[in-house]
Structures are given as structure tokens and as C-alpha cells.
Design an enzyme around this catalytic site. Structure first.
Site, PDB file in Angstrom:
ATOM      1  N   ALA A   1      -7.565   0.893   8.438  1.00  0.00           N
ATOM      2  CA  ALA A   1      -8.593   1.530   9.359  1.00  0.00           C
ATOM      3  C   ALA A   1      -8.596   2.954   9.238  1.00  0.00           C
ATOM      4  O   ALA A   1      -9.492   3.784   9.084  1.00  0.00           O
ATOM      5  CB  ALA A   1      -8.912   0.911  10.993  1.00  0.00           C
TER       6      ALA A   1
ATOM      7  N   SER B   1      -6.835  -2.113  12.994  1.00  0.00           N
ATOM      8  CA  SER B   1      -6.104  -1.782  13.847  1.00  0.00           C
ATOM      9  C   SER B   1      -5.683  -3.294  14.624  1.00  0.00           C
ATOM     10  O   SER B   1      -6.445  -4.126  14.239  1.00  0.00           O
ATOM     11  CB  SER B   1      -6.371  -0.799  14.792  1.00  0.00           C
TER      12      SER B   1
ATOM     13  N   HIS C   1       0.706  -1.079   0.038  1.00  0.00           N
ATOM     14  CA  HIS C   1       0.011   0.055  -0.149  1.00  0.00           C
ATOM     15  C   HIS C   1       1.109   1.093  -0.011  1.00  0.00           C
ATOM     16  O   HIS C   1       0.495   2.313   0.250  1.00  0.00           O
ATOM     17  CB  HIS C   1      -0.892   0.105   1.127  1.00  0.00           C
TER      18      HIS C   1
ATOM     19  N   HIS D   1      -6.427   0.692   2.614  1.00  0.00           N
ATOM     20  CA  HIS D   1      -5.562  -0.077   3.011  1.00  0.00           C
ATOM     21  C   HIS D   1      -5.675  -0.482   4.712  1.00  0.00           C
ATOM     22  O   HIS D   1      -4.948  -1.455   4.890  1.00  0.00           O
ATOM     23  CB  HIS D   1      -4.140   0.533   2.953  1.00  0.00           C
TER      24      HIS D   1
END
Lengths: 481, 141
Positions: A406, A381, A330, A404
Site C-alpha cells: 500500500a 496493510s 520486493h 509491492h
């Protein structure tokens, strides 16, 4: 600030928002997400929208939050045949920061009684934290080859299986890598860190797919997923090597971009040069080397995970079905062809804290998944949930890009003020998530409540048809640097 | 003199405001801040020392290079420190820095915080205001 409503889940900021913007900004979010985004996000997005050669829109994903240079969750595409640039700050320092998912044929009931032993063994075998040193001996020659051949180098050297390669983006090798463009300092930092996890938001998790969290059963089954299955997901990147490369070129581009290319940027962190220039190609080659480092590092960690499971369950990794499902980055810039204003153009798509989400049939998708759409891995997370999605047709809007993670709502400083690492650890264990962490302070910074609700974030891209939800995975064990 | 965290600059990374009476003070405080973000230095011994020499045409660039050098020492030699002697002199080409940092190799006895991986140039600046020096620094973690 005015947001023009394009759709319930899409908002636009006009070019007039900040002087010098070349394209408008489009934000993918619910109204409440939009309202809670910190204002730095829009200013940082406007700075990216002012870079030369950017086309259509600067996009901010629903997990967007302020970073440096570009916001995290930022996507920008530059037309390389029309002065489009490459910008290290729009890619991120942790080049090719990625998520990988490994399957098992074990069920929750097999793993839960042994979770403490598994997590403790993984924690010992996979170095993490400040100044962590890996356990792979690297000569100069090996580093040179690794930077060129990535995951393939790793497999040839005993880290992982040949079959892993077709389950990694780019089939595990960035062919455009050029190790000669990587500084000695970067190589020294990389030598120590191959196969280490790092710290901050990097983690490895043992997760479970509950029956109620399988959203598309036929596809899940075809991908090898089943109810109560235990899987392993981890998140790490190119460690110090990638950071050193980004720092080296950031400093260089700042000193030459105006004199050589007459480029002026709003934020020095966004220093950029034309992709089609000697300097641009140098960074592209160096960035590719960091991508290969990340691929190789993930292979080493994959090998360690397989060893630990094999030791605990006294079976070979093969008979435990420990195949890689997929590996996606990402933080990367990728050369892709997309239609803009009715014309196919050659674009360098920068994704910073954003994942590719190619719709079915695109040539970028490794062969086993080409008919499905690109598998997208979204790590939430550490104490919440992760998702597997598949790229779908709606991603044509966003240069095939999606979320990608939270996305933070609290700064690290604020999270640390509010939460205590020890309490979080206790609460996680009580909720059935066994955790081992190098730093309790770091744990507080990564508290689940410091992030947006990952399910709400994923729902936005699912509803927009950018990426389809396939399964949600819940943690039962976690190691964190 | 010292540093404080800023929470309105970035949510993903760590932003700091550092101040010093002199240029050397500022650089020392910035270096110590980068260490304290990563490690609790209360159990750190000063038995090893390393020398750092750098130069650059302006103070911004000198601080950027200096902090990157510290991060490099941490990654390449696992060296962290709690004490620093530092001198900055102005010359024809700009500024030259020479420093001796006192510390040791990271081990299990040190309580770890978060790994600093790079220094960003986002909002990065060094400035003099009413006789004092100030710097804004965003660290990538």
C-alpha cells in the site's frame, strides 16, 4: 518542484532537479497520490538517479514513500557493460523481503468457526517479534548448504513439497549465491531466525476471495482460485542474516568506493561499486545467499502452516489442497535483459519495495506461469486487502516492475501518536478479523490508516497495463510480530 | 540529555535525534533509544552483563559499529539491556570504545515494541555544536 505530465498516471521530474542526476525520475501515480507523496521521496529518487550506469529513468511506483537511501517503491536499472553499479541501499536491508500465497480447498464457512483456534496455533508455531528464535536446528554445514540451495535445501530437509519449487521465483534457488562471501556474524544471526516471521510490517494472514473480488474468472479458475476460497498469505524476508550482509557491505563499500572506483554518492546509504568488479561480485554472491535464506525460511513457515491446518481440520495438507500459488520478492537486484534505446542491454534491475511484473513469455517466469505473466502478490496493510495480479505488456516501460504494497502515508512515530494498538485490535475483531500480535505498539504503527488505499495503488498499475488485477483477498485472521 | 523521534526524515523506518553533553553521554543515549524502540524496559533486570570493545577512525563510524553490535547481541543471544557504562578514548588511530551493558535475555515478561534490524547510513551523522554532541540515526525496522 515541477512535474511534467506524461500521462494521467505518469509524471516526470527533469534531470535539472538536482545536480548530478544522470536520468530523469518517472513517478507512477494519480495526481492526488503525487500531491500527497512526502517530499523526501523525490530527493531520495534524485540521489539514485545520480548513480553511475543508471539507464532510462529512475522509477517510483504508486506505493512510493520515503525510506533510507532509495525511496520504498524505487526501481533503477544499471547497464553492467557500461560501468553500472550494485548498491545494497538500493536493494534494502531486508534482502528478498517477500510475499507468498498458499491455497486451500476450504471455503470461508469451513474456516470462520475455527479461526481463533487456527490463528492461536499459528501464532504459537511461527515465532515472531523482537529476538524471536526459530525451531530449526542448524549446524554450520546445514547453514552452508541452505545458503547455496535455498528452497531446494528446505524441501530436501523435509520443509515443504517438491512441487513448491516451480511456484517460487528463480525456482526457489539463487544460483549465483556464494556463502563464502557472507560474514560469520550474518550466519550467527541467521542460524537463530530461520522460519521466524519478524516484526514491523511482517505478518501472516488468513484471507478470503469473495465472488465480487474476482476480476478475471477464467484465469482465476485456471490458477486454482474460486469464490469464497480461503488462502494464506505471508510477508517476511531474510531476517537478521540479510540485514547483517547489507550492513557489512554498506560499511565496506563506503570505505572503498572512492579510492578503488572513483565513485561518489549523495547519500552514504547508496554506497555502490561496479557490478563487474571483485567487490561487486562479492556482494552479489552474498545477496544471493540472503535470497536463498528467505526462500528456505518461507518453506519452513509454509510447512508450519500446513501442519496447523492439517491438525485443525484433521486432514492431510495434500487433501486440503495446500499448494503454494507463488512467492515473489520486493527487495532484490536481478540480472535481466531489456531493450533501451532500441538496443538489448544487460541490466542489473534494483527493486526496493517493488515487485517484478514480467509480461507473458519472459524466461524469468517459472514454467507453470510463463504463458500467463508473472504472478504478483501485493500485500496491503494488515487490516485491509491483498491482491494477486499478473504481469502484462505495459511493464516494458518499467523494466518489468510494479507495486509491492500500500505504501505508508504516516510515519511510524505519527501513527503511534494517533492510534492505540488495543483499540485497533478490538476494532479488527469487531470487523471479523481475528488477530494475535506480539506487540500492541507495533500494531498501532501498522494501522491501516497509516497506509495509502491499496486498491487505489493497484488500480494505477492495472490501468497502465503493467500488472492485471486477478483477485482481491480480504483478511479474516492475522498474526503479527 | 536523551532522544526524540523525527517524523520528517522517513516514513517507513524510525528516525531519531539523540543528544549528549559528552561523547559518552551521546553513545549511551543512542544505545538506550535503540533498546526502548524495541522493548519496554520497565521490567528489565540487570542481572547479566556483556562487554563491548570497538574502535574506529571517527565518531560516525564508531557509533554505527556500536549500534550494530547491540543489534547483533539481541539477535544472536537475545540479549537486551537497560543500563550501560561506557567510555570513549581518543587515540592515534581515532577512537576506542569500551562498554559494559547490564540486562537479560528477552522473555515473555517483556512488553515488545518493534524489532530493530539494522542501522542505516541515511542522514546518519554525529556532530558537536555549542559544546554538545548530536546524532541523527535512521533505524531499519
Amino acid at each position: 518542484m515541477e512535474f511534467k505530465k506524461i500521462d494521467d498516471l505518469m509524471w516526470e521530474i527533469d534531470k535539472d532537479f538536482k545536480k548530478g542526476m544522470n536520468v530523469p525520475i518517472r513517478i507512477l501515480a494519480t495526481k492526488s497520490m503525487l500531491d500527497s507523496m512526502d517530499k523526501q521521496v523525490f530527493d531520495q529518487a534524485a540521489n539514485v538517479a545520480s548513480l553511475p550506469g543508471i539507464v532510462k529513468h529512475m522509477y517510483v511506483m504508486p506505493d512510493g514513500h520515503s525510506g533510507y537511501g532509495s525511496p520504498i517503491g524505487g526501481v533503477a536499472a544499471f547497464d553492467i557493460d557500461d560501468g553500472g553499479v550494485i548498491s545494497p541501499g538500493m536493494i534494502g536491508f531486508d534482502i528478498s523481503c517477500s510475499v507468498r500465497l498458499i491455497l486451500t480447498n476450504l471455503e470461508e464457512k469451513d474456516v470462520k468457526p475455527k479461526i481463533k483456534e487456527i490463528v492461536d496455533k499459528l501464532f504459537r508455531k511461527i515465532p515472531s517479534g523482537v529476538g524471536a528464535v526459530g525451531n530449526v536446528e542448524m549446524s554450520d554445514e546445514k547453514i552452508r548448504e541452505m545458503l547455496m540451495y535455498g528452497a531446494k535445501w528446505a524441501v530436501d530437509n523435509g520443509y515443504g513439497w517438491k512441487e513448491d519449487l516451480s511456484r517460487i521465483e528463480l525456482n526457489g534457488v539463487a544460483r549465483y549465491a556464494d556463502g563464502a562471501k557472507v560474514s560469520q556474524k550474518a550466519k550467527v544471526r541467521g542460524r537463530n531466525q530461520l522460519g521466524t516471521l519478524g516484526s514491523g510490517n511482517h505478518y501472516l494472514e488468513i484471507e478470503v476471495i469473495k465472488d465480487e473480488n474476482i476480476y478475471d474468472k477464467p484465469i482465476a479458475e485456471r490458477l486454482g482460485l474460486f469464490s469464497n476460497q480461503v488462502v494464506i498469505l505471508f510477508h517476511t524476508g531474510s531476517r537478521g542474516l540479510g540485514h547483517q550482509i547489507a550492513s557489512d557491505y554498506l560499511e565496506k563499500f563506503n570505505s572503498i568506493m572512492k579510492s578503488r572506483y572513483n565513485i561518489i554518492v549523495n547519500d552514504r546509504e547508496l554506497a555502490a561499486v561496479p557490478f563487474n568488479s571483485e567487490d561487486g561480485q562479492d556482494y552479489y554472491g552474498a545477496m544471493g545467499s540472503a535470497v536463498n535464506f528467505a526462500f528456505a525460511s518461507h518453506q519452513v513457515i509454509t510447512q508450519r502452516v500446513r501442519e496447523v491446518f492439517s491438525e485443525v481440520f484433521k486432514k492431510s495438507p495434500d487433501s486440503l489442497g495446500m499448494n503454494v500459488l507463488f512467492h515473489v520478492a520486493h527487495n532484490r537486484a536481478t540480472l535481466e535483459r531489456h531493450e533501451v534505446d532500441g538496443k538489448i542491454r544487460n541490466l542489473l534491475v534494483h527493486r526496493k519495495g517493488a515487485t517484478a511484473s514480467y509480461y507473458p513469455g519472459r524466461e524469468e517466469i517459472p514454467e507453470p506461469y510463463r504463458d500467463y505473466g508473472l504472478p504478483v502478490l501485493v500485500g496491503g496493510s494488515m487490516e485491509t486487502a491483498s491482491y494477486l495480479l499478473l504481469g502484462s505488456e505495459g511493464s516494458r516501460e518499467t523494466f518489468c516492475s510494479t507495486v509491492h504494497g500500500a505504501g505508508r502515508v504516516l510515519s511510524r512515530a505519527e501513527a503511534k501518536r494517533r492510534y492505540k494498538g488495543e483499540k485497533i485490535k478490538e476494532a479488527m475483531i469487531k470487523r471479523g478479523i481475528y488477530i494475535d500480535a506480539t506487540s500492541l505498539g507495533g500494531l498501532a504503527e501498522e494501522a491501516g490508516s497509516a497506509y495509502k488505499n491499496v486498491s487505489e495503488v493497484v488500480d494505477v498499475v492495472d490501468k497502465l497495463g503493467i500488472s492485471k488485477k486477478i483477485v482481491k483477498m480480504l483478511p479474516i485472521g492475522n498474526i503479527k510480530g | 540529555m536523551g532522544y526524540r523521534f523525527l517524523s520528517d526524515v522517513t516514513s517507513a523506518d524510525i528516525a531519531l535525534k539523540v543528544e549528549g553533553r559528552t561523547k559518552s553521554d551521546l553513545f549511551k543515549s543512542a544505545a538506550i533509544a535503540v533498546m526502548k524502540v524495541q522493548i519496554d524496559d520497565s521490567k528489565l533486570s540487570n542481572r547479566l552483563k556483556k562487554e563491548i570493545s570497538l574502535s574506529c577512525k571517527n565518531l560516525d563510524c564508531l557509533l554505527f559499529r556500536f549500534l550494530n553490535e547491540i543489534i547483533f547481541l539481541k539477535d544472536s543471544e537475545r540479549f537486551v539491556f537497560g543500563k550501560i557504562n561506557l567510555k570513549i578514548v581518543e587515540n592515534r588511530d581515532g577512537y576506542a570504545l569500551s562498554a559494559i551493558v547490564h540486562g537479560e535475555t528477552i522473555s515473555g515478561k517483556h512488553k515488545q515494541m518493534v524489532d530493530v534490524k539494522g542501522v542505516s547510513l541515511h542522514k546518519f551523522n554525529v556532530r558537536k555544536y555549542r559544546g554538545k554532541y548530536y546524532a541523527t540515526i535512521v533505524l531499519d525496522v
